[in-house]
Design a protein around this motif. Structure first.
Motif, PDB file in Angstrom:
ATOM      1  N   ILE B  48      -9.271   7.224   3.651  1.00 17.77           N
ATOM      2  CA  ILE B  48      -8.498   6.379   2.742  1.00 17.77           C
ATOM      3  C   ILE B  48      -9.420   5.710   1.725  1.00 17.77           C
ATOM      4  CG2 ILE B  48      -7.176   4.219   2.655  1.00 17.77           C
ATOM      5  CD1 ILE B  48      -5.675   5.239   5.063  1.00 17.77           C
ATOM      6  N   MET B  51     -10.373   8.213  -0.762  1.00 13.32           N
ATOM      7  CA  MET B  51      -9.250   8.471  -1.669  1.00 13.32           C
ATOM      8  C   MET B  51      -9.147   7.361  -2.719  1.00 13.32           C
ATOM      9  SD  MET B  51      -5.852   7.530  -2.253  1.00 13.32           S
ATOM     10  CE  MET B  51      -5.073   6.882  -0.773  1.00 13.32           C
ATOM     11  N   ASN B  54     -11.113   7.348  -5.965  1.00 13.70           N
ATOM     12  CA  ASN B  54     -10.604   8.048  -7.154  1.00 13.70           C
ATOM     13  C   ASN B  54     -10.000   7.096  -8.178  1.00 13.70           C
ATOM     14  OD1 ASN B  54     -11.272  10.589  -6.306  1.00 13.70           O
ATOM     15  ND2 ASN B  54      -9.344  10.905  -5.227  1.00 13.70           N
ATOM     16  N   ALA B 376       5.952   4.022  -3.946  1.00 16.17           N
ATOM     17  CA  ALA B 376       5.498   5.161  -3.146  1.00 16.17           C
ATOM     18  C   ALA B 376       5.960   6.477  -3.773  1.00 16.17           C
ATOM     19  CB  ALA B 376       6.019   5.036  -1.718  1.00 16.17           C
ATOM     20  N   ILE B 379       3.646   7.289  -6.556  1.00 17.24           N
ATOM     21  CA  ILE B 379       2.366   7.789  -6.046  1.00 17.24           C
ATOM     22  C   ILE B 379       2.505   9.270  -5.755  1.00 17.24           C
ATOM     23  CG2 ILE B 379       0.737   7.660  -4.128  1.00 17.24           C
ATOM     24  CD1 ILE B 379       1.375   4.690  -3.921  1.00 17.24           C
ATOM     25  N   ASP B 380       3.619   9.638  -5.118  1.00 16.06           N
ATOM     26  CA  ASP B 380       3.863  11.036  -4.778  1.00 16.06           C
ATOM     27  C   ASP B 380       3.964  11.894  -6.033  1.00 16.06           C
ATOM     28  OD1 ASP B 380       4.717  13.267  -3.096  1.00 16.06           O
ATOM     29  OD2 ASP B 380       6.655  12.948  -4.054  1.00 16.06           O
ATOM     30  N   TRP B 389      -4.927  12.470  -9.831  1.00 15.58           N
ATOM     31  CA  TRP B 389      -5.409  11.798  -8.632  1.00 15.58           C
ATOM     32  C   TRP B 389      -5.781  10.357  -8.914  1.00 15.58           C
ATOM     33  CZ3 TRP B 389      -9.162  16.051  -6.448  1.00 15.58           C
ATOM     34  CH2 TRP B 389      -8.397  17.173  -6.127  1.00 15.58           C
ATOM     35  N   SER B 392      -2.583   8.271  -8.926  1.00 19.08           N
ATOM     36  CA  SER B 392      -1.983   8.067  -7.607  1.00 19.08           C
ATOM     37  C   SER B 392      -2.862   7.149  -6.761  1.00 19.08           C
ATOM     38  CB  SER B 392      -1.715   9.401  -6.909  1.00 19.08           C
ATOM     39  OG  SER B 392      -2.915  10.018  -6.553  1.00 19.08           O
ATOM     40  N   GLY B 396      -1.830   3.587  -5.380  1.00 21.98           N
ATOM     41  CA  GLY B 396      -2.021   3.382  -3.948  1.00 21.98           C
ATOM     42  C   GLY B 396      -2.829   2.126  -3.681  1.00 21.98           C
ATOM     43  N   LEU B 399      -0.518  -0.843  -4.094  1.00 22.17           N
ATOM     44  CA  LEU B 399       0.391  -0.955  -2.949  1.00 22.17           C
ATOM     45  C   LEU B 399      -0.351  -1.434  -1.707  1.00 22.17           C
ATOM     46  CD1 LEU B 399       3.035  -0.448  -1.436  1.00 22.17           C
ATOM     47  CD2 LEU B 399       2.425   1.950  -1.264  1.00 22.17           C
ATOM     48  N   LEU B 400      -1.538  -0.872  -1.477  1.00 20.02           N
ATOM     49  CA  LEU B 400      -2.294  -1.242  -0.277  1.00 20.02           C
ATOM     50  C   LEU B 400      -2.740  -2.693  -0.342  1.00 20.02           C
ATOM     51  CD1 LEU B 400      -3.371  -0.090   2.354  1.00 20.02           C
ATOM     52  CD2 LEU B 400      -5.489   0.451   1.193  1.00 20.02           C
ATOM     53  N   THR B 403       0.161  -4.874   0.454  1.00 16.17           N
ATOM     54  CA  THR B 403       0.480  -4.785   1.879  1.00 16.17           C
ATOM     55  C   THR B 403      -0.516  -5.580   2.715  1.00 16.17           C
ATOM     56  OG1 THR B 403       1.243  -2.555   1.425  1.00 16.17           O
ATOM     57  CG2 THR B 403       0.972  -3.146   3.718  1.00 16.17           C
TER      58      THR B 403
END
Lengths: 278, 422
Positions: B48, B51, B54, B376, B379-380, B389, B392, B396, B399-400, B403
């Motif tokens: 993660i 990822m 990126n 989400a 992101i998809d 990438w 997204s 992400g 969002l993370l 959260t």
């Protein structure tokens, strides 16, 4: 139910009002799940009542859930993945929970945060992270990759359930076992495990459900031929809804009812074993 | 031994021995935790983090236009770059053509100036035929966009592998020609709206679950155990049924002319709504915001309800009786004595539901309309449809972050390992 005679009109109204409201909400919760099941026995390809006739063709017909190759192979793959991920997750999770239950471990909160992170991180982010990682390690589209991913997603549930069980576990029993000459592993298998088994099994069931229901990660890391049951359902809904989906949903609902009853019985048994009275 | 220190048989002080034993215990505990810990870190957390990298790191331009980026570093960004830069650019593009990486350059530049993708390709093709300079004229005659100082500012910025571009654009911001941060042009702003919509839907669903769940939790907690156990099935069965199955159920029930529409028709709600002018004709429910909120509320209701219920179970009924005996009306006693005691449960349930709602992907995608896609979903799309990438990952990251902040609050208020599972 007779109401006490001293109740005022307002109290009576709110008494019945609350009951009607709660009844409506409970109906809202259960109705969609129940309404879908009869539709899976419809003899026609539409989704409304009244149904023109009864048929089991969405279960056993040409495109039926138990007979069509696409669905049976999806079911088979899901079961294989879920069983493997459950075994791995339960072993790893139970060991970690045993370690975490000892008092005074430095950095316990941080360790816990890492261990349950797969439950916290939104699944879409986990899915993309795993996709890149698996692209790098060549695990994309492999069975082992899916099993490992599902194991990671499922372990937090085992850790939480078993840790909770261990909280009410009397640790002097372990010392008693050791003082009677039991080696650590003997004490574990003869004393600890039987007592925490209900918690472990609940955790395993949670893990199983997590893997069995998982749909987002598999969309990213699964190869075109690796269609688990949720993935098969998902693409079914996206493309063309066939009544076989209602059959699949009904089978899964029956299955989750069975799991719910099992977990509930285990919880009661566990509390009885550890001497907790509700 | 004359001192009064307690010792074991071999003469070591008891204190030392105890410390040794405790250390051994801790070591053993760590050994038990280690396999899972390493497994999660290696196969889950590191991927993660990699990822998310990126979102900040994109070496496509520096790798494929190495000489140009090198020279542009000295460029002041005020006037058009020198002939030297144009020559380097032409040379880089020729190399890229041979290596078939022009598309990568075009794709990256296209994020900031739409149309640049095709223009880079065309320029590269035209330059391939030209052997000698002057390169400034050659490049500009290939496409006039290279006359624009802003184009070169974008190339220069994209030339550094570490870039704030993706994160900024996830918040509808960008760097202007002078390097300052400004809002993206109005017609290209979407992500703040997406973020707002995600928060809005999550908040609405949380409120709905609270309004519906609180009375049910109260009822379940106060009814006799036998009755409550039976009614609890109504809450737990949906809780145990998979999210996809419940979404499937709603997808089928909400179809035009489906069961929900029939229900509204039979109960007369359709008729009343028609008379009052809320809608005309039969309801169109599928692929609407209403459907999204309805399905999400149904799925999340047990998550809000169960923590409230378990707190209510611990509240002794004597408090309410005491309040009433002191002259409070039942409503007053409920509001000032009972409700405040349930607040920990309300906070736990609502926070959990809100956090889970933020990451919803399947349900809005299946029962919601095109304008109900939450973060989400974007992101998809960025990942699978656009192959972007950086975008997204940046979404992400947003969002993370949201959260994790909320989980931090949750942990402070409730304690994360006290989370109730069923």
């Amino acid at each position: 139910m007779a109401l006490p005679p001293y109740m005022t009109t307002t109290e009576k109204v709110s008494h019945y009002g609350l009951r009607i409201f709660v009844g409506a909400v409970l109906l809202f919760l259960i109705a969609p799940i129940l309404a879908i099941m009869p539709l899976s026995f419809n003899s026609e390809t539409f989704f409304s009542y009244p149904m023109p006739g009864f048929s089991t063709k969405w279960y056993f017909g040409e495109t039926g859930f138990f007979t069509n190759e696409r669905w049976t192979s999806a079911l088979k793959l899901s079961v294989i993945v879920a069983v493997a991920a459950t075994i791995l997750a339960t072993c790893l999770g139970t060991l970690a929970a045993l370690g975490l239950s000892r008092s005074n471990i430095p950095g316990r909160a941080a360790i816990m945060a890492v261990l349950i992170s797969p439950m916290i991180v939104p699944v879409i982010i986990s899915a993309i992270g795993l996709f890149f990682f698996y692209a790098y390690t060549g695990l994309n589209g492999t069975l082992i990759g899916i099993i490992l991913a599902h194991t990671a997603l499922a372990t937090p549930f085992v850790v939480i359930t078993v840790t909770a069980t261990l909280m009410s576990f009397d640790r002097t029993l372990m010392r008693a076992g050791a003082s009677l000459g039991g080696a650590p592993h003997t004490v574990f298998f003869k004393v600890v495990l039987p007592l925490i088994l209900p918690g472990v099994i609940s955790g395993a069931l949670f893990a199983f459900v997590t893997s069995f229901d998982e749909v987002i990660v598999i969309l990213f890391i699964g190869g075109p031929e690796q269609r688990t049951l949720p993935r098969q359902m998902f693409s079914g809904i996206r493309e063309l809804i066939s009544p076989t989906i209602t059959a699949a949903a009904s089978v899964l609902i029956v299955f989750s009812t069975f799991l719910l009853v099992t977990v509930e019985l285990l919880r009661r048994r566990g509390e009885r074993l550890r001497g907790i009275r509700s | 031994m004359t001192d009064d220190v307690m010792r074991t048989a071999d003469g070591t002080p008891l204190k030392v021995k105890l410390r040794q034993a405790e250390r051994r215990e801790v070591r053993r505990a760590f050994l038990l935790i280690a396999p899972l810990f390493l497994f999660i870190v290696v196969s889950f957390l590191i991927p993660i983090v990699v990822m998310l990298k990126n979102a900040f790191y994109d070496p496509d331009i520096v790798n494929n236009l190495p000489q140009t980026t090198e020279l542009l570093r000295q460029w002041d960004g005020k006037a058009l770059p020198s002939e030297e830069v144009f020559a380097a650019f032409a040379a880089d593009l020729k190399t890229a053509s041979k290596a078939r990486t022009v598309a990568l350059v075009g794709k990256r530049l296209n994020y900031e100036i739409p149309t640049l993708k095709s223009k880079v390709t065309v320029t590269a093709r035209k330059l391939d035929k030209i052997e000698a300079g002057p390169w400034t004229e050659a490049v500009i005659s290939a496409d006039p966009i290279w006359k624009d100082v802003f184009t070169w500012a974008v190339v220069k910025r994209a030339g550094s592998a570490v870039t704030p571009y993706y994160l900024l654009s996830a918040l509808d911001l960008r760097q202007g020609t002078d390097g300052g941060i400004e809002r993206t042009p109005e017609e290209r702003r979407i992500y703040l709206q997406v973020l707002g919509r995600t928060l809005g839907i999550s908040l609405l669903v949380t409120l709905c679950t609270l309004v519906l769940g609180y009375p049910v939790a109260f009822m379940l907690a106060t009814l006799p155990q036998r009755t409550a156990s039976i009614l609890m099935i109504f809450v737990l069965l949906p809780f145990w049924t998979s999210l996809l199955v419940r979404t499937t159920a709603w997808t089928i029930l909400l179809q035009d002319g489906g069961v929900v529409a029939q229900f509204l028709h039979i109960t007369g709600i359709t008729w009343i709504s028609n008379v009052l002018g809320f809608m005309s004709g039969e309801p169109q429910l599928f692929k609407t915001r209403f459907a999204t909120v309805l399905a999400m509320t149904h799925i999340q209701l047990p998550f809000t309800l169960l923590p409230i219920y378990s707190v209510m179970k611990t509240i002794s009924p004597t408090y309410m009786r005491a309040a009433k005996s002191l002259g409070a009306t039942p409503f007053h006693a409920f509001r000032t004595v009972y409700v405040p005691q349930t607040m920990p449960g309300v906070a736990a349930g609502c926070l959990l539901t809100f956090i889970l709602c933020l990451g919803y992907f399947i349900t809005p995608a299946l029962v919601g309309g095109g304008s109900d896609n939450m973060i989400a979903g974007f992101i998809d799309t960025a990942m699978n449809n656009e192959g972007n990438w950086g975008k997204s990952s940046a979404l992400g990251f947003v969002l993370l972050t949201a959260t994790l902040i909320l989980y931090y609050v949750y942990n402070r208020l409730i304690g994360i390992d006290k989370m109730k599972l069923g």
